[in-house]
Design an enzyme around this catalytic site. Structure first.
Site, PDB file in Angstrom:
ATOM      1  N   HIS A 249       1.074   1.860   8.037  1.00 47.70           N
ATOM      2  CA  HIS A 249       0.690   2.576   8.798  1.00 47.70           C
ATOM      3  C   HIS A 249       0.890   3.109   9.819  1.00 47.70           C
ATOM      4  O   HIS A 249       0.789   4.244  10.433  1.00 47.70           O
ATOM      5  CB  HIS A 249      -0.782   2.350   8.119  1.00 47.70           C
TER       6      HIS A 249
ATOM      7  N   LYS B  57     -16.549   0.960  -3.651  1.00 42.35           N
ATOM      8  CA  LYS B  57     -15.310   0.575  -3.510  1.00 42.35           C
ATOM      9  C   LYS B  57     -16.026  -0.675  -2.872  1.00 42.35           C
ATOM     10  O   LYS B  57     -16.088  -1.447  -2.711  1.00 42.35           O
ATOM     11  CB  LYS B  57     -14.265   1.378  -3.177  1.00 42.35           C
TER      12      LYS B  57
ATOM     13  N   ARG C 123       5.201   8.395   0.261  1.00 47.92           N
ATOM     14  CA  ARG C 123       6.640   6.591  -0.022  1.00 47.92           C
ATOM     15  C   ARG C 123       6.761   7.566  -1.060  1.00 47.92           C
ATOM     16  O   ARG C 123       7.952   7.309  -1.616  1.00 47.92           O
ATOM     17  CB  ARG C 123       5.313   5.986   0.127  1.00 47.92           C
TER      18      ARG C 123
ATOM     19  N   SER D 188      -1.299  -1.542   0.584  1.00 45.67           N
ATOM     20  CA  SER D 188      -1.670  -2.366   1.286  1.00 45.67           C
ATOM     21  C   SER D 188      -3.064  -2.841  -0.104  1.00 45.67           C
ATOM     22  O   SER D 188      -2.837  -4.171  -0.108  1.00 45.67           O
ATOM     23  CB  SER D 188      -3.602  -1.648   1.553  1.00 45.67           C
TER      24      SER D 188
END
Ligand code: ADP
Length: 159
Positions: free
Chosen positions: A17, A41, A90, A128
């Site tokens: 990040h 979440k 990514r 993460s």
């Protein structure tokens, strides 16, 4: 004023990040790193902790600020008058997911543009999710976390 929102969970913030935001700084007048809050979440770290880390990490970047929001990212962008979203890519699965989201955001956000930066090879394996797994398993996550970031004692391992 060119404002970009970099939305995410940042549970926790990683070197990936940080690298992305640093590369985006010259492109915008202001970057708001915004923690999206989703009541459904379960997070490993609470919102205050995640925001505190973000503030620490970007303390020396005057163009970067930290915020949180609930609801749709596109509505948050409209509220703060941001015309750009910043996202990282990514790999191909990031692309497939991000492509759909950005097309939806362009419509829901009335022309909200998503700007993608491809992650540098040295960071493209960092997520993460993986960092959380390492932390939960009692491994050393420091190589993936921003330099100097302090994990709560219950999650830390000897250096
Ligand atoms: P989300 O909850 O939306 O998955 P994350 O906090 O995991 O949010 O990620 C936010 C953004 O950061 C996403 O655009 C993601 O692609 C990007 N990102 C995460 N890790 C990296 C990395 N290692 N390199 C480049 N971009 C990354």
């Amino acid at each position: 004023m060119r404002t970009a929102v970099f939305p995410g969970s940042f549970d926790p913030i990683t070197r990936g990040h940080v690298e992305l935001v640093k590369r985006a700084v010259p492109l915008f007048d202001r970057i708001v790193v915004a923690v999206g809050v989703n009541a459904q979440k379960q997070y490993l770290f609470d919102l205050e902790q995640r925001m505190e880390w973000l503030r620490e990490v970007f303390a020396d970047e005057p163009k970067v600020s930290v915020d949180s929001f609930e609801g749709l990212t596109a509505h948050y962008c409209r509220r703060i008058q941001a015309r750009y979203l910043l996202r990282g890519l990514r790999n191909a699965s990031d692309f497939d997911y991000e492509k759909t989201i950005s097309q939806l955001n362009e419509i829901v956000g009335d022309g909200l543009e998503t700007i993608f930066l491809i992650s540098q090879p040295a960071y493209s394996h960092i997520s993460s999710t993986i960092v959380r797994e390492i932390i939960k398993g009692g491994g050393n996550a420091r190589p993936f976390l921003p330099e100097g970031l302090q994990l709560p004692a219950r999650h830390d391992t000897p250096a």
